[in-house]
Design a protein around this motif. Structure first.
Motif, PDB file in Angstrom:
ATOM      1  N   ILE A   1      -1.518  -9.245  -3.028  1.00 13.91           N
ATOM      2  CA  ILE A   1      -1.809  -7.819  -3.192  1.00 13.91           C
ATOM      3  C   ILE A   1      -0.838  -7.227  -4.195  1.00 13.91           C
ATOM      4  N   LEU A   2      -1.371  -6.523  -5.178  1.00 12.65           N
ATOM      5  CA  LEU A   2      -0.567  -5.902  -6.234  1.00 12.65           C
ATOM      6  C   LEU A   2      -0.809  -4.399  -6.244  1.00 12.65           C
ATOM      7  N   ASN A   3       0.222  -3.648  -6.604  1.00 11.19           N
ATOM      8  CA  ASN A   3       0.098  -2.200  -6.696  1.00 11.19           C
ATOM      9  C   ASN A   3       0.383  -1.778  -8.137  1.00 11.19           C
ATOM     10  N   ALA A   4      -0.679  -1.441  -8.870  1.00 14.66           N
ATOM     11  CA  ALA A   4      -0.550  -1.105 -10.282  1.00 14.66           C
ATOM     12  C   ALA A   4       0.245   0.193 -10.489  1.00 14.66           C
ATOM     13  N   LYS A   5       0.073   1.160  -9.583  1.00 17.09           N
ATOM     14  CA  LYS A   5       0.824   2.410  -9.694  1.00 17.09           C
ATOM     15  C   LYS A   5       2.318   2.155  -9.520  1.00 17.09           C
ATOM     16  N   ALA A   6       2.633   1.282  -8.565  1.00 18.06           N
ATOM     17  CA  ALA A   6       4.036   0.952  -8.334  1.00 18.06           C
ATOM     18  C   ALA A   6       4.619   0.236  -9.545  1.00 18.06           C
ATOM     19  N   ALA A   7       3.821  -0.636 -10.161  1.00 20.68           N
ATOM     20  CA  ALA A   7       4.290  -1.366 -11.343  1.00 20.68           C
ATOM     21  C   ALA A   7       4.678  -0.392 -12.449  1.00 20.68           C
ATOM     22  N   GLU A   8       3.847   0.608 -12.653  1.00 20.07           N
ATOM     23  CA  GLU A   8       4.140   1.609 -13.683  1.00 20.07           C
ATOM     24  C   GLU A   8       5.413   2.375 -13.353  1.00 20.07           C
ATOM     25  N   ALA A   9       5.547   2.765 -12.081  1.00 17.15           N
ATOM     26  CA  ALA A   9       6.722   3.533 -11.661  1.00 17.15           C
ATOM     27  C   ALA A   9       8.007   2.715 -11.771  1.00 17.15           C
ATOM     28  N   MET A  10       7.875   1.379 -11.637  1.00 21.32           N
ATOM     29  CA  MET A  10       9.049   0.502 -11.689  1.00 21.32           C
ATOM     30  C   MET A  10       9.257  -0.119 -13.069  1.00 21.32           C
ATOM     31  N   GLY A  11       8.427   0.295 -14.019  1.00 18.50           N
ATOM     32  CA  GLY A  11       8.573  -0.193 -15.389  1.00 18.50           C
ATOM     33  C   GLY A  11       8.246  -1.659 -15.555  1.00 18.50           C
ATOM     34  N   VAL A  12       7.279  -2.133 -14.770  1.00 25.44           N
ATOM     35  CA  VAL A  12       6.899  -3.546 -14.800  1.00 25.44           C
ATOM     36  C   VAL A  12       5.447  -3.686 -15.258  1.00 25.44           C
ATOM     37  N   GLU A  13       5.207  -4.615 -16.153  1.00 31.29           N
ATOM     38  CA  GLU A  13       3.840  -4.896 -16.585  1.00 31.29           C
ATOM     39  C   GLU A  13       3.325  -6.120 -15.832  1.00 31.29           C
ATOM     40  N   ILE A  14       2.230  -5.941 -15.106  1.00 35.26           N
ATOM     41  CA  ILE A  14       1.656  -7.051 -14.343  1.00 35.26           C
ATOM     42  C   ILE A  14       0.898  -7.974 -15.292  1.00 35.26           C
ATOM     43  N   PRO A  15       1.249  -9.243 -15.366  1.00 37.11           N
ATOM     44  CA  PRO A  15       0.529 -10.175 -16.247  1.00 37.11           C
ATOM     45  C   PRO A  15      -0.950 -10.266 -15.855  1.00 37.11           C
TER      46      PRO A  15
ATOM     47  N   GLU B   1       0.831  -1.201   0.000  1.00 44.41           N
ATOM     48  CA  GLU B   1       0.000   0.000   0.000  1.00 44.41           C
ATOM     49  C   GLU B   1       0.869   1.256   0.000  1.00 44.41           C
ATOM     50  N   ARG B   2       2.052   1.167   0.577  1.00 40.84           N
ATOM     51  CA  ARG B   2       2.962   2.318   0.637  1.00 40.84           C
ATOM     52  C   ARG B   2       3.727   2.521  -0.670  1.00 40.84           C
ATOM     53  N   GLY B   3       3.778   1.471  -1.531  1.00 43.54           N
ATOM     54  CA  GLY B   3       4.458   1.661  -2.810  1.00 43.54           C
ATOM     55  C   GLY B   3       5.304   0.519  -3.303  1.00 43.54           C
ATOM     56  N   ALA B   4       5.402  -0.584  -2.534  1.00 44.75           N
ATOM     57  CA  ALA B   4       6.044  -1.783  -3.070  1.00 44.75           C
ATOM     58  C   ALA B   4       5.126  -2.366  -4.136  1.00 44.75           C
ATOM     59  N   LEU B   5       5.640  -3.259  -4.968  1.00 43.55           N
ATOM     60  CA  LEU B   5       4.853  -3.738  -6.105  1.00 43.55           C
ATOM     61  C   LEU B   5       3.907  -4.877  -5.740  1.00 43.55           C
ATOM     62  N   ALA B   6       4.367  -5.839  -4.925  1.00 46.70           N
ATOM     63  CA  ALA B   6       3.533  -7.015  -4.692  1.00 46.70           C
ATOM     64  C   ALA B   6       3.929  -7.760  -3.427  1.00 46.70           C
ATOM     65  N   THR B   7       2.980  -8.537  -2.924  1.00 45.95           N
ATOM     66  CA  THR B   7       3.246  -9.482  -1.850  1.00 45.95           C
ATOM     67  C   THR B   7       2.201 -10.577  -1.851  1.00 45.95           C
ATOM     68  N   GLN B   8       2.557 -11.682  -1.280  1.00 46.79           N
ATOM     69  CA  GLN B   8       1.598 -12.712  -0.881  1.00 46.79           C
ATOM     70  C   GLN B   8       1.755 -12.742   0.633  1.00 46.79           C
ATOM     71  N   GLY B   9       0.959 -11.960   1.321  1.00 47.23           N
ATOM     72  CA  GLY B   9       1.245 -11.763   2.739  1.00 47.23           C
ATOM     73  C   GLY B   9       0.018 -11.682   3.615  1.00 47.23           C
ATOM     74  N   LEU B  10       0.297 -11.439   4.898  1.00 43.79           N
ATOM     75  CA  LEU B  10      -0.770 -11.389   5.884  1.00 43.79           C
ATOM     76  C   LEU B  10      -1.197  -9.960   6.169  1.00 43.79           C
ATOM     77  N   ASN B  11      -2.262  -9.837   6.961  1.00 42.92           N
ATOM     78  CA  ASN B  11      -2.803  -8.542   7.343  1.00 42.92           C
ATOM     79  C   ASN B  11      -2.487  -8.315   8.822  1.00 42.92           C
ATOM     80  N   TYR B  12      -1.686  -7.298   9.112  1.00 41.02           N
ATOM     81  CA  TYR B  12      -1.234  -7.100  10.488  1.00 41.02           C
ATOM     82  C   TYR B  12      -2.336  -6.639  11.426  1.00 41.02           C
ATOM     83  N   LYS B  13      -3.310  -5.931  10.911  1.00 40.45           N
ATOM     84  CA  LYS B  13      -4.405  -5.522  11.782  1.00 40.45           C
ATOM     85  C   LYS B  13      -5.201  -6.740  12.228  1.00 40.45           C
ATOM     86  N   ASP B  14      -5.447  -7.662  11.307  1.00 37.83           N
ATOM     87  CA  ASP B  14      -6.146  -8.897  11.659  1.00 37.83           C
ATOM     88  C   ASP B  14      -5.327  -9.726  12.644  1.00 37.83           C
TER      89      ASP B  14
END
Length: 330
Positions: free
Chosen positions: A304-318, A258-271
């Motif tokens: 979780i994927l970040n499309a804005k981050a993908a664009e900024a990092m020059g990566v196309e999400i399949p 959510e802060r700007g990394a591109l992707a994760t397969q991760g958990l939710n810390y609030k939960d």
């Protein structure tokens, strides 16, 4: 909620607040009375993931009948990423009249477990509580300590490197050399990277101030950041490096995406924090013994994927990865 009190005053303040608490309480949804209690919280450092864990913990307490300002007093302390401060906080909590204490992140949890022996100690955001010396085993903790682990599906996270950049041959991993939880994740990441045919380049830091230089020094096809407290506290510097190098940044949890990394397969810390709060309710209200309560984990992780981050990092999400995602940040 009290925030960032001077450490030396923590125990005194908690005791004074507790003096005003009577024996009355309020009824929760299960019909049992939730008597007035004081809970101490030691958080190792402030960053969105650990903040979310703390917020979730408070929500979990509220769902169990403990409401701040009514029958719950919180004494929240922050070590600002300094182990000596975490030790001092733990020492003050040990002499306080708190009914229960919580350690958020491994260093704070370790300090509490060593200092507090006569009251329940819970932890959250700890990767391997056995390796950290917090419990005898995850199924049978023993003693007065238990909680929730944030061990991530590291292998699935490393697989994202080639799913997002099939030509990748190397991945840089940045972590704190002093955090046990990080070393465990890095060891797992190295095994996963080998299976993926990826060369691993490691950069270690001792403070958050060193993160930017370490990130900029990578000459790799991707960067991976585990749930390392000092690195996540300086995540924006890693994001900036990934964007300038046009390489994907894979994170260990959702808040970093959510802060700007591109992707994760991760958990939710609030939960995860809320789950820990529910454990606290069992102890405070039902008299459960921490040593007999198995360490809990979050079973469901999210892609979780970040499309804005993908664009900024020059990566196309399949599209195939988009279709599988639980959340795409546009």
């Amino acid at each position: 909620m009290k925030r960032l009190l001077p450490v030396a005053a923590a125990a005194t303040t908690a005791a004074l607040l507790l003096t005003g608490c009577g024996s009355g309480g309020e009824q929760s949804g299960d019909g049992k009375e939730a008597k007035k209690v004081t809970v101490g919280i030691s958080q190792f450092v402030e960053h969105p993931s650990l903040d979310a864990a703390r917020e979730g913990f408070v929500e979990g307490l509220k769902e169990g009948g403990y409401t701040e300002g009514e029958n719950l007093t919180l004494d929240v302390q922050n070590a600002s990423g300094d182990q000596a401060t975490a030790t001092n906080i733990a020492s003050n909590f040990a002499s306080s009249k708190d009914d229960l204490v919580l350690g958020i992140a491994t260093p704070s949890a370790q300090s509490l477990a060593q200092a507090v022996t006569d009251k329940p100690v819970l932890f959250t955001a700890v990767t391997d509580p056995v390796d950290a010396g917090l419990v005898n085993s995850q199924d049978a903790p023993g003693g007065n300590v238990t909680g929730t682990t944030d061990m991530n599906p590291v292998a699935d996270q490393i697989k994202l490197v080639k799913q997002l950049k099939p030509s990748a041959k190397s991945v840089g991993i940045i972590y704190s050399s002093g955090e046990t939880n990080s070393q465990i994740q890095v060891d797992e990441a190295k095994k996963a990277a080998q299976a993926e045919g990826l060369k691993v380049v490691e950069k270690t830091v001792t403070t958050t101030a060193e993160v930017a230089q370490a990130a900029e020094s990578f000459d790799t096809d991707a960067i991976y950041v585990p749930t390392d407290n000092k690195v996540v506290a300086g995540l924006e510097a890693v994001i900036s490096a990934a964007e300038s190098k046009k390489i994907p940044l894979i994170a260990g949890e959702g808040d970093s995406v959510e802060r700007g990394a591109l992707a994760t397969q991760g958990l939710n810390y609030k939960d995860l924090g809320k789950q820990t709060g529910a454990m606290a309710v069992k102890i405070l209200k039902d008299g459960a013994k921490p040593g007999e309560m198995a360490v809990e984990s979050q079973k469901d992780t999210k892609l979780i994927l970040n499309a804005k981050a993908a664009e900024a990092m020059g990566v196309e999400i399949p599209q195939s990865l988009r279709d599988k995602a639980d959340q795409v940040i546009e």
